[in-house]
Scaffold this active site. Structure first.
Site, short mmCIF file in Angstrom:
data_model
loop_
_atom_site.label_atom_id
_atom_site.label_comp_id
_atom_site.label_asym_id
_atom_site.label_seq_id
_atom_site.Cartn_x
_atom_site.Cartn_y
_atom_site.Cartn_z
N HIS A 60 6.90 -2.74 -8.25
CA HIS A 60 6.81 -1.30 -7.98
C HIS A 60 8.04 -0.63 -8.58
O HIS A 60 9.16 -0.92 -8.16
CB HIS A 60 6.75 -1.05 -6.47
N ASN A 92 0.99 2.78 -6.80
CA ASN A 92 1.23 3.61 -5.60
C ASN A 92 2.45 4.50 -5.75
O ASN A 92 3.39 4.46 -4.97
CB ASN A 92 1.31 2.76 -4.33
N HIS A 177 -4.99 -6.58 -3.55
CA HIS A 177 -4.14 -6.62 -2.35
C HIS A 177 -5.11 -6.88 -1.20
O HIS A 177 -5.93 -6.02 -0.88
CB HIS A 177 -3.41 -5.29 -2.19
N HIS A 230 0.01 -11.71 -3.85
CA HIS A 230 0.89 -12.16 -2.76
C HIS A 230 0.22 -12.96 -1.64
O HIS A 230 0.14 -12.51 -0.50
CB HIS A 230 1.69 -11.00 -2.15
N ASP A 303 6.64 -8.81 -6.49
CA ASP A 303 6.30 -7.69 -5.60
C ASP A 303 7.58 -6.89 -5.27
O ASP A 303 7.77 -6.45 -4.13
CB ASP A 303 5.58 -8.15 -4.32
O1 DOR Z 1 5.58 -4.92 1.38
C1 DOR Z 1 4.90 -4.24 0.62
N1 DOR Z 1 5.45 -3.21 -0.06
N2 DOR Z 1 3.61 -4.51 0.50
C2 DOR Z 1 2.77 -3.69 -0.18
O2 DOR Z 1 1.63 -3.99 -0.26
C3 DOR Z 1 3.28 -2.45 -0.78
C4 DOR Z 1 4.72 -2.55 -1.08
C5 DOR Z 1 5.34 -1.23 -1.39
O3 DOR Z 1 4.80 -0.48 -2.22
O4 DOR Z 1 6.39 -0.94 -0.82
ZN ZN Z 2 0.31 -5.58 -1.94
ZN ZN Z 3 2.96 -4.73 -4.25
#
Ligand code: DOR
Ligand code: ZN
Ligand code: ZN
Length: 426
Positions: A60, A92, A177, A230, A303
Site C-alpha cells: 500500500h 484502497n 483479500h 496474506h 502487505d
Molecule cells: O492490515 C491490513 N491493512 N489489512 C488490510 O487488508 C488492509 C491494510 C491497509 O490498507 O491498511
Molecule cells: Zn488484505
Molecule cells: Zn493489503
C-alpha cells in the site's frame, strides 16, 4: 554506463553460484565467472548474495489521498531500502484506484519520482463497494497488472465471478483479500482464549477460510486463475494445497508477520501487532512455514500497510490494521527461513522474485543476460536488532522494533541505476 558486480554469490530461483554480473545501459549483459572488463563502476559483493531485484506483489503506497501515511516517493524509497525493485500497490487509496485517471496519476508520479518500478493494482469494484464492476479494460490500458478490492472481500459471489471473467478477458491477475466481513463482525484480533482474556472481540479463522474456499471454487468453475492474499491459517493452507492437487489455478502469498509472530504479539494491547487478517497461533505459523516449504504458498509479499502514529496510539479496538513491511521483509525471511535451514537461498529467491513476477506476469525477478538490470545485493552476515526509527517509510508501525535478525540490503539497482548504496538511498 557500464557497471560490474564482482565476487558475489549469484542466487536465482534454481541455483546459487559465484559469478560476476555485468550491467550495461540498464540491462544485464553478462553473468559469468571472473568477468574481466573495464567498467565505469565496480561493486565488490564479496561475502554477499547477488539476487534478482525483489518483487512485492502486495503493498500500500497510500498515494493519492493518504500521503500523511506514505506517498509514492517515501514508499518507493522504503521499498528500495528493503531490496525491492518492483512493487504492486493496492487500490484502497482516496479516491479509490478504480478508474484510469487514478491509475495514470500513479504511473506518472512513479515514473517521474519513484525509486523502484511501480505496478498499480486496480479495484475490482467501483469504490471497492463490492457492487458494480470497475472499468477493468480502461485501467488495463492505463497500466494495471491486476485487480483487487484489498481491504475487503467482494461479498457477492455473482459479482466476484464476473470480476474473474473480466479479469481473464483483459489478462490481469485476480488478487483476493479473503474475509467474510459479516462473520468477522467487529473483531479486532484472532478469536481464542487470549482475545477473551484481553476482553477484545475475536475474528474467527473461519472468516478467512470461508472466503478462500469460495474463491477457489469460483476459480475452479470459471477456470480463471486466482491469487489468495496474506494466508494466515493452517486450514487456509490446506484448502489451497488440496485445490492445487485437483489442478485449480490458485496461487497464494503469505507475509513475514504470519511466519514469525503469533497472536501473543498483541499482548499488552500492542496495536503495532494489529493487522488484518490477524496474527494467529503457533500451529498456524508452523503450517504457513510448511506451506512455503512444499510450495503450497507460492510467494512472500509484504502487505506494507503504513499508518500514522496517531492511528496506532489509540485503544486497541480503535487502532488501524496494518504493518509496514518493505524494510524488514528480507532480513525476517532470511532469518526465519534460510538461517534455520527450512528453505534454501534459491527457494527463498523463488518466493520473493520470480514467483511474484510470474503471478503478476511482469517479466521481472530473474538475473540473467538479457533481463532488466534489477538487482539486490544482500549481506547475510550482520546480526542486529530492527530499529523502526531508521525506516525511510513515513510510518513506523511495526511490531518488529528491537527484533533480532540477520542480513542487510547493501545495494539496490533498478534498471541499471544504483538507488541504494551501502544501505543508504542515493
Ligand atoms: O492490515 C491490513 N491493512 N489489512 C488490510 O487488508 C488492509 C491494510 C491497509 O490498507 O491498511
Ligand atoms: Zn488484505
Ligand atoms: Zn493489503
Amino acid at each position: 554506463m557500464k557497471l560490474i558486480i564482482k565476487n558475489g554469490i549469484v542466487v536465482t530461483h534454481n541455483k546459487e553460484v559465484r559469478r560476476d554480473v555485468l550491467v550495461e545501459n540498464g540491462l544485464i549483459t553478462a553473468v559469468g565467472a571472473g568477468l574481466d572488463t573495464d567498467a565505469d563502476e565496480v561493486v565488490d559483493a564479496k561475502g554477499c548474495y547477488v539476487l534478482p531485484g525483489l518483487v512485492d506483489a502486495h503493498c500500500h503506497l497510500r498515494d493519492p489521498g493518504y500521503e500523511y501515511k506514505e506517498d509514492i516517493v517515501s514508499g518507493t524509497k522504503s521499498a528500495a531500502l528493503g531490496g525491492f525493485t518492483s512493487v504492486a500497490c493496492m487500490a484502497n487509496t482516496n479516491p479509490v484506484a478504480d478508474n484510469k485517471a487514478v491509475i495514470r496519476y500513479i504511473v506518472d508520479k512513479a515514473t517521474r519520482e519513484g525509486y523502484v518500478n511501480v505496478f498499480p493494482i486496480g479495484a475490482m469494484t467501483k469504490g471497492q463497494s463490492g457492487e458494480e464492476l470497475a472499468e477493468i479494460g480502461e485501467m488495463k490500458e492505463a497500466g494495471i497488472v491486476g485487480v483487487s478490492d484489498d481491504g475487503y472481500s467482494v461479498k457477492n459471489s455473482s459479482v466476484m465471478r464476473k470480476v474473474m471473467l473480466y479479469a481473464k478477458m483483459f489478462d490481469v491477475a485476480v488478487l483476493c483479500h479473503c474475509e467474510d466481513l459479516d462473520l468477522a463482525e467487529e473483531g479486532v484480533m484472532n478469536e481464542g482464549c487470549l482475545s477473551t482474556e484481553m476482553g477484545l472481540r475475536g475474528i474467527s479463522k473461519a472468516c478467512e477460510e470461508i472466503m478462500i474456499a469460495r474463491d477457489i471454487i469460483l476459480s475452479e468453475r470459471t477456470q480463471v486463475p486466482v491469487h489468495i492474499c496474506h494466508v494466515s491459517t493452517a486450514l487456509g493452507v490446506d484448502l489451497i494445497r488440496k485445490a492445487k492437487e485437483r489442478g485449480v489455478k490458485v496461487t497464494a502469498e503469505t507475509c513475514p508477520h504470519y511466519f514469525t509472530l503469533t497472536e501473543n504479539a498483541c499482548e499488552g494491547y500492542n496495536t503495532m501487532a494489529k493487522v488484518n487478517p490477524p496474527l494467529r497461533k503457533s500451529e498456524d505459523v508452523e503450517a504457513i512455514i510448511n506451506g512455503l516449504c512444499d510450495g503450497t504458498i507460492d510467494i512472500i509479499a509484504t502487505d506494507h500497510a503504513p499508518h500514522h502514529a496517531d492511528e496506532k496510539n489509540v485503544e486497541f479496538d480503535k487502532a488501524a490494521n496494518g504493518i509496514v513491511g518493505f524494510e524488514t521483509a528480507l532480513p525476517l525471511s532470511y532469518t526465519a527461513l534460510v538461517a534455520t535451514g527450512k528453505l534454501t537461498m534459491p527457494e527463498l529467491v523463488q518466493t520473493l522474485c520470480k514467483g511474484p513476477s510470474d503471478i503478476l506476469r511482469i517479466n521481472r525477478g530473474e538475473l540473467k543476460a538479457g533481463s532488466a538490470a534489477d538487482i539486490t545485493i544482500f549481506d547475510p552476515s550482520p546480526s542486529y536488532r530492527i530499529d523502526v526509527e531508521k525506516f525511510a517509510s513515513k510510518s513506523k508501525n511495526s511490531p518488529f522494533h528491537g527484533y533480532p535478525v540477520n542480513g542487510r540490503v547493501n545495494f539496490t539497482i533498478v534498471g541499471g541505476k544504483i538507488t541504494v548504496r551501502n544501505g543508504k538511498i542515493v
